[in-house]
Each structure stands twice: as C-alpha cells, then as structure tokens.
Design an enzyme around this catalytic site. Structure first.
Site, short mmCIF file in Angstrom:
data_model
loop_
_atom_site.label_atom_id
_atom_site.label_comp_id
_atom_site.label_asym_id
_atom_site.label_seq_id
_atom_site.Cartn_x
_atom_site.Cartn_y
_atom_site.Cartn_z
N ASN A 143 0.84 -1.19 0.00
CA ASN A 143 0.00 0.00 0.00
C ASN A 143 0.88 1.25 0.00
OD1 ASN A 143 -2.26 1.61 -0.01
ND2 ASN A 143 -2.74 1.32 2.14
N GLU B 156 1.10 -3.12 -5.01
CA GLU B 156 0.81 -1.72 -4.67
C GLU B 156 2.07 -0.98 -4.24
OE1 GLU B 156 -3.12 0.19 -3.61
OE2 GLU B 156 -3.10 -1.53 -2.27
N ASP C 114 -2.22 -10.08 -3.84
CA ASP C 114 -3.49 -9.62 -3.32
C ASP C 114 -4.54 -9.90 -4.39
OD1 ASP C 114 -5.70 -8.26 -2.43
OD2 ASP C 114 -4.73 -6.30 -2.30
N ASN D 125 -7.87 -9.82 -3.70
CA ASN D 125 -9.07 -9.04 -3.36
C ASN D 125 -10.35 -9.88 -3.36
OD1 ASN D 125 -8.65 -6.20 -2.66
ND2 ASN D 125 -7.59 -6.06 -4.61
N HIS E 267 -2.20 -4.37 4.98
CA HIS E 267 -2.03 -5.80 4.76
C HIS E 267 -0.87 -6.31 5.61
CE1 HIS E 267 -4.41 -6.18 0.91
NE2 HIS E 267 -4.27 -4.87 0.98
#
Length: 257
Positions: A9, A35, A149, A151, A248
């Site tokens: 992130n 990310e 990830d 999602n 995360h």
C-alpha cells in the site's frame, strides 16, 4: 525456498515504517510486492534495495502513484515477464513473473471493486480474461507460485463478518465461485495457506476504519496459490500481523525446493 508476498500500500510508506529492516531478518529467497504506488526511478535509493537482492518492477503506466508490482530475489531469474497481452490489465502494473528453471514466481494484484460499479465491472472482466490464462499455466508442466493480493475471500473461514459482507466486493458469490473454481482439490490450483491450515481463521487485511486491526476484524485476501506439483513441497506458512507496515500483513511460505 522462502517466498514472501506483501501488499505494501505504497512501498515508500512501508519502507518508512521499517519494512526493509524487518525483511532483512526474514531469510527470504523471493519477495513479491503489490501496490508499490511508485515509478521505478523513485525506488532507486539504497533504502529500497536491500543488500543481497536484485529487484524488478512493473509500474502502472496509466496513472502514476497507483498500483504497481515488484519481485525481489537473491538469485538472478532466467527471465522476467511483465505483460500478459491485455493492455487494460498490463498497463495498470498488476503482473510480474520471474522464471527460475521450471519454476515461475508471479506477483499479482487483482483489481478491487470496492470503489464502485465501474471498477467492479473491470474486476469481473479481469476474472473472465484471466481464467484461461491460469488454466494454460496449470496445464503447461511448469511449477507456479502465484503470490499476491487477489481481493477475494474464499469462504466463511476467511473473513470475520461473513454475513454482513455478502453484497460487498471481495465477498460476492460470483467472485468466490471464480476463485474456488480455480482451487479444485487434486486437479486445480492449491491455496498454500488452506492446504497447511485446513480450518485456520487468519486474516491478511484489515480496514483502516474503526479498530478493525486491533479487534482482528479482517479478511484473508493475500495468497500464495501453487500448482498441484508443489502441494507436497509446502512446509510451513505464517502471516505477520506485527509489526504493521501496511493495511495488509506480509505472508510467508516455506517450500522444499
């Protein structure tokens, strides 16, 4: 072989919180990041390049400071791939693959649909397009470790508030059906965590709202999904809730490779 998957992130943000100091002590062979939220030239500083590792990046070309994936490795790959052939996905920086002999390690970032109908529609497009790609990999004879990830949660075990999230992106029945359709016992992809912890209820992501992390109100959406050939080579895995570098948690799997 130890592989870590982590949605940062924002890699610069995670680094400022001590991620690479932590990473240096993990003994990892490969790190798959999602990310990064940066362009490669912004990550040239030694702070982002731990000694003993080389790094490869796939940035988002459509929107700077968005998405982005990377692979760090002790060993030089034979080949690094960053495109799957569909520009809407490739240009958002959502795939990078490092090949080591017959082993492929992939860092994936599957889109989120939580921002609204437009992005949820794109997520469904990605799922439909990716399915035959993954089926091709499964039939290729190569060993694959798909990190990242995704999602999407798979079941009630993978999310704290199952009932109240049935209409929310990441827990929608068609999303779960798609992912579970890939992970068919014996013939399909293997969810490394679930293979090692059949009844485990651990999470890898927590909302920044309220006290979700403190109360462990989380979702398991970060995976290492492997070809059936690697099922017997799974040794152990761990989710690192602390220290906190992102919304995360890093997810580690040890393989007998």
């Amino acid at each position: 072989m130890r592989i870590i998957s982590f949605n940062a992130n924002g890699l610069r943000s995670a680094a400022n919180k001590g991620f690479f100091e932590w990473f240096r002590g993990q003994g990892a062979d490969v790190l798959c990041l999602q990310e990064t939220k940066a362009q490669e030239h912004q990550l040239g500083d030694a702070a982002y390049r731990p000694e003993g590792y080389r790094a490869w990046f796939k940035d988002a070309s459509t929107k700077k400071g968005y998405s982005g994936v990377a692979i760090y490795s002790r060993r030089e790959p034979d080949e690094v791939r960053t495109e799957l052939g569909w520009a809407p996905f490739d240009d958002e920086g959502r795939y990078i693959e490092a090949r080591f002999g017959n082993l492929s390690v992939v860092s994936f970032y599957i889109p989120s649909g939580s921002s609204g109908e437009l992005r949820q529609g794109f997520k469904f497009e990605v799922m439909d397009w990716l399915k035959p790609v993954l089926e091709g990999w499964l039939a290729s004879g190569r060993d694959y470790v798909l990190c990242g990830d995704w999602n999407i949660v798979r079941s009630r075990l993978d999310i704290k508030n199952w009932t109240s999230n049935q209409k929310n992106s990441g827990c929608l029945p068609p999303e779960r059906e798609w992912l579970n359709g890939l992970c068919v016992d014996d013939t399909g992809w293997i969810d490394a965590y679930r293979a090692l912890h059949t009844e485990g209820q651990d999470y890898t992501w927590w909302s920044n709202r309220g006290a979700a992390r403190a109360n462990n109100v989380g979702w398991r959406i970060d995976y290492q999904i492997v070809t059936p050939t690697l099922r017997e080579r799974l040794q152990a895995c761990s989710i690192h809730r602390e220290p906190r570098f992102s919304d995360h948690a890093p997810f580690t799997v040890d393989y007998d490779l």
